[in-house]
Scaffold this motif. Structure first.
Motif, PDB file in Angstrom:
ATOM      1  N   PHE A 127      -7.103  49.320   9.794  1.00  0.00           N
ATOM      2  CA  PHE A 127      -6.558  49.220   8.352  1.00  0.00           C
ATOM      3  C   PHE A 127      -5.202  50.276   8.359  1.00  0.00           C
ATOM      4  N   VAL A 128      -5.457  51.313   9.175  1.00  0.00           N
ATOM      5  CA  VAL A 128      -4.225  52.156   9.033  1.00  0.00           C
ATOM      6  C   VAL A 128      -3.012  51.493   9.694  1.00  0.00           C
ATOM      7  N   TRP A 129      -3.142  50.598  10.767  1.00  0.00           N
ATOM      8  CA  TRP A 129      -1.905  50.265  11.257  1.00  0.00           C
ATOM      9  C   TRP A 129      -1.497  48.795  10.694  1.00  0.00           C
ATOM     10  N   GLU A 130      -2.403  48.210  10.186  1.00  0.00           N
ATOM     11  CA  GLU A 130      -2.126  47.161   9.327  1.00  0.00           C
ATOM     12  C   GLU A 130      -1.108  47.332   8.270  1.00  0.00           C
ATOM     13  N   ALA A 131      -1.216  48.452   7.798  1.00  0.00           N
ATOM     14  CA  ALA A 131      -0.131  49.032   6.758  1.00  0.00           C
ATOM     15  C   ALA A 131       1.162  49.296   7.205  1.00  0.00           C
ATOM     16  N   LYS A 132       1.168  49.518   8.641  1.00  0.00           N
ATOM     17  CA  LYS A 132       2.308  49.828   9.096  1.00  0.00           C
ATOM     18  C   LYS A 132       3.150  48.550   9.917  1.00  0.00           C
ATOM     19  N   LEU A 167      -3.228  57.119   6.624  1.00  0.00           N
ATOM     20  CA  LEU A 167      -2.814  56.068   6.142  1.00  0.00           C
ATOM     21  C   LEU A 167      -1.290  56.197   5.441  1.00  0.00           C
ATOM     22  N   HIS A 168      -1.156  57.634   5.153  1.00  0.00           N
ATOM     23  CA  HIS A 168       0.242  57.855   4.346  1.00  0.00           C
ATOM     24  C   HIS A 168       1.038  58.464   5.397  1.00  0.00           C
ATOM     25  N   LEU A 169       0.840  58.415   6.612  1.00  0.00           N
ATOM     26  CA  LEU A 169       1.858  59.018   7.572  1.00  0.00           C
ATOM     27  C   LEU A 169       2.674  58.164   8.214  1.00  0.00           C
ATOM     28  N   ASP A 170       3.682  58.604   8.870  1.00  0.00           N
ATOM     29  CA  ASP A 170       4.552  57.436   9.838  1.00  0.00           C
ATOM     30  C   ASP A 170       3.833  57.455  11.099  1.00  0.00           C
ATOM     31  N   PRO A 171       4.006  56.065  11.662  1.00  0.00           N
ATOM     32  CA  PRO A 171       3.458  55.758  13.187  1.00  0.00           C
ATOM     33  C   PRO A 171       3.495  57.098  14.097  1.00  0.00           C
ATOM     34  N   LEU A 172       4.712  57.710  14.164  1.00  0.00           N
ATOM     35  CA  LEU A 172       4.834  58.643  15.218  1.00  0.00           C
ATOM     36  C   LEU A 172       3.753  60.041  14.865  1.00  0.00           C
ATOM     37  N   ASP A 218     -14.936  68.075  11.585  1.00  0.00           N
ATOM     38  CA  ASP A 218     -16.149  67.679  10.903  1.00  0.00           C
ATOM     39  C   ASP A 218     -15.802  66.804   9.699  1.00  0.00           C
ATOM     40  N   LEU A 219     -14.941  66.403   9.500  1.00  0.00           N
ATOM     41  CA  LEU A 219     -14.524  65.602   8.528  1.00  0.00           C
ATOM     42  C   LEU A 219     -14.906  64.096   8.771  1.00  0.00           C
ATOM     43  N   PRO A 220     -15.269  63.244   7.837  1.00  0.00           N
ATOM     44  CA  PRO A 220     -15.746  62.003   8.113  1.00  0.00           C
ATOM     45  C   PRO A 220     -14.689  61.118   8.562  1.00  0.00           C
ATOM     46  N   GLU A 221     -14.892  60.264   9.519  1.00  0.00           N
ATOM     47  CA  GLU A 221     -13.645  59.493  10.027  1.00  0.00           C
ATOM     48  C   GLU A 221     -12.864  58.585   9.030  1.00  0.00           C
ATOM     49  N   SER A 222     -13.589  58.119   8.310  1.00  0.00           N
ATOM     50  CA  SER A 222     -13.134  57.473   7.008  1.00  0.00           C
ATOM     51  C   SER A 222     -12.122  58.288   6.148  1.00  0.00           C
ATOM     52  N   CYS A 223     -12.407  59.294   6.003  1.00  0.00           N
ATOM     53  CA  CYS A 223     -11.785  60.453   5.040  1.00  0.00           C
ATOM     54  C   CYS A 223     -10.275  60.496   5.962  1.00  0.00           C
ATOM     55  N   VAL A 224     -10.475  60.803   7.278  1.00  0.00           N
ATOM     56  CA  VAL A 224      -9.219  61.318   8.079  1.00  0.00           C
ATOM     57  C   VAL A 224      -8.446  59.944   7.927  1.00  0.00           C
ATOM     58  N   ALA A 225      -8.955  58.688   8.251  1.00  0.00           N
ATOM     59  CA  ALA A 225      -8.147  57.513   8.302  1.00  0.00           C
ATOM     60  C   ALA A 225      -7.431  57.153   6.996  1.00  0.00           C
ATOM     61  N   ALA A 226      -7.927  57.547   5.946  1.00  0.00           N
ATOM     62  CA  ALA A 226      -7.466  57.434   4.501  1.00  0.00           C
ATOM     63  C   ALA A 226      -6.150  58.115   4.275  1.00  0.00           C
ATOM     64  N   VAL A 227      -6.280  59.429   5.129  1.00  0.00           N
ATOM     65  CA  VAL A 227      -5.037  60.562   4.849  1.00  0.00           C
ATOM     66  C   VAL A 227      -3.879  59.999   5.758  1.00  0.00           C
ATOM     67  N   ARG A 260      -5.839  35.490  24.064  1.00  0.00           N
ATOM     68  CA  ARG A 260      -5.778  36.531  25.095  1.00  0.00           C
ATOM     69  C   ARG A 260      -7.462  36.660  25.450  1.00  0.00           C
ATOM     70  N   LYS A 261      -7.800  37.276  26.705  1.00  0.00           N
ATOM     71  CA  LYS A 261      -8.947  37.227  27.160  1.00  0.00           C
ATOM     72  C   LYS A 261      -9.549  38.440  26.189  1.00  0.00           C
ATOM     73  N   ARG A 262      -8.794  39.791  25.991  1.00  0.00           N
ATOM     74  CA  ARG A 262      -9.358  40.781  25.246  1.00  0.00           C
ATOM     75  C   ARG A 262      -8.624  41.061  24.179  1.00  0.00           C
ATOM     76  N   ARG A 263      -9.218  40.896  22.752  1.00  0.00           N
ATOM     77  CA  ARG A 263      -8.472  41.051  21.592  1.00  0.00           C
ATOM     78  C   ARG A 263      -7.831  42.242  21.512  1.00  0.00           C
ATOM     79  N   LEU A 264      -6.686  42.414  21.171  1.00  0.00           N
ATOM     80  CA  LEU A 264      -5.913  43.787  20.925  1.00  0.00           C
ATOM     81  C   LEU A 264      -6.037  44.470  19.624  1.00  0.00           C
ATOM     82  N   CYS A 265      -6.290  45.442  19.441  1.00  0.00           N
ATOM     83  CA  CYS A 265      -6.346  46.306  18.085  1.00  0.00           C
ATOM     84  C   CYS A 265      -5.285  46.286  17.536  1.00  0.00           C
TER      85      CYS A 265
END
Length: 292
Positions: free
Chosen positions: A60-65, A35-40, A24-33, A86-91
């Motif tokens: 914006f989470v992966w741009e920081a990594k 952001l401070h974790l390692d990729p795995l 139930d947490l807002p997705e933007s709040c979860v993403a902000a958290v 590319r035909k399909r833009r990669l995230c």
């Protein structure tokens, strides 16, 4: 009190049937958290709920990594083509995953990839991309096939008086500290009936005088180390030295060498697989440092 904290209260003060949770947490709040974790750790968190899965894919989470020069690295990984073509833009999450795979360079004689945990750039340079003195004289050197190399081939020395291996690379590494290693094996490796066979017939001379490893960079960094080679039968990374990259957008030119040119004795029985460049502190195999 506990029930009130874990449920939704209706307009008349009645407790609702829906209990709140991480989803139930807002997705933007979860993403902000995240952001401070390692990729795995981000990938593991994505399994918790749909909200976490959506947040774990935010650019914006992966741009920081990613390295600052990830667009340039993707062009290299795509054979010089821009990712935007590319035909399909990669995230950016997909770009990170793509760069974590081995990406061949220079006809497959070199590979680079991102280390999954921290996003540091790693590189492997095969023996065929190195300048080995006497490599064309089959009395001394041969290329032998093996599945113990990522390049499926290693250079094997039977015997020589003058041992010298040189190389160089010009590459835009991610800013940070790096270590350079030579991956070596005393003894000739082969397979017989599916079993690993190692012959030590030609191994000699490496315990008389140490091998010298050298490293220099285009911005004036230098390193020298010495080590006796005295552990046959296994692949070992011999540490040549460290260097620091200040900017991801500036190419770093490296020169490196491995020599044992004391001509008072012969030496032989060694497999030269590759030169490896890792973020400093990242180890995957047994490492020998200077023994002097």
């Amino acid at each position: 009190m506990g029930a009130g904290a874990s449920s939704i209260t209706g307009p008349d003060g009645e407790t609702g049937a829906h209990e709140t949770g991480l989803g139930d947490l807002p997705e933007s709040c979860v993403a902000a958290v995240l952001l401070h974790l390692d990729p795995l750790e981000i990938c593991r968190a994505a399994r918790l709920s749909r909200t976490f899965r959506g947040a774990a894919s935010a650019d914006f989470v992966w741009e920081a990594k990613l390295p600052e020069n990830y667009v340039h690295l993707m062009e290299l990984a795509c054979g010089g083509k821009s990712p935007s073509s590319r035909k399909r833009r990669l995230c950016l999450k997909e770009i990170y995953a793509r760069l974590c795979r081995p990406n061949p360079l220079d006809g497959g004689t070199k590979e680079f990839w991102l280390e999954k945990n921290r996003g540091g750039v790693c590189m492997s340079i095969s023996s065929k991309a190195l300048l080995i003195t006497g490599i064309d004289d089959r009395r001394y050197w041969n290329y032998i096939p093996t599945d113990e190399s990522r390049f499926l081939t290693v250079a094997y020395l039977q015997q020589t008086w003058w041992f010298e291996v040189d190389g160089e690379i010009d590459f835009c590494f991610r800013a940070g500290a790096y270590s350079l290693f030579f991956r070596l094996h005393l003894g000739r490796i082969s397979k017989r009936l599916g079993r690993r066979i190692c012959s030590f017939e030609h191994v000699h001379g490496w315990d008389i005088k140490p091998v010298q490893f050298q490293l220099s960079t285009s911005d004036g960094q230098n390193a020298t180390s010495h080590c006796y080679l005295d552990e046959p039968g296994r692949w070992i990374l011999y540490h040549a030295g460290d260097f620091v990259v200040e900017s991801s957008n500036v190419s770093t030119k490296l020169k490196f060498s491995m020599t044992q040119i004391d001509c008072t004795h012969t030496k032989g029985g060694i497999c030269v697989d590759s030169v490896l460049i890792y973020p400093k502190g990242f180890m995957q195999e047994k490492v020998f440092t200077s023994s002097l």
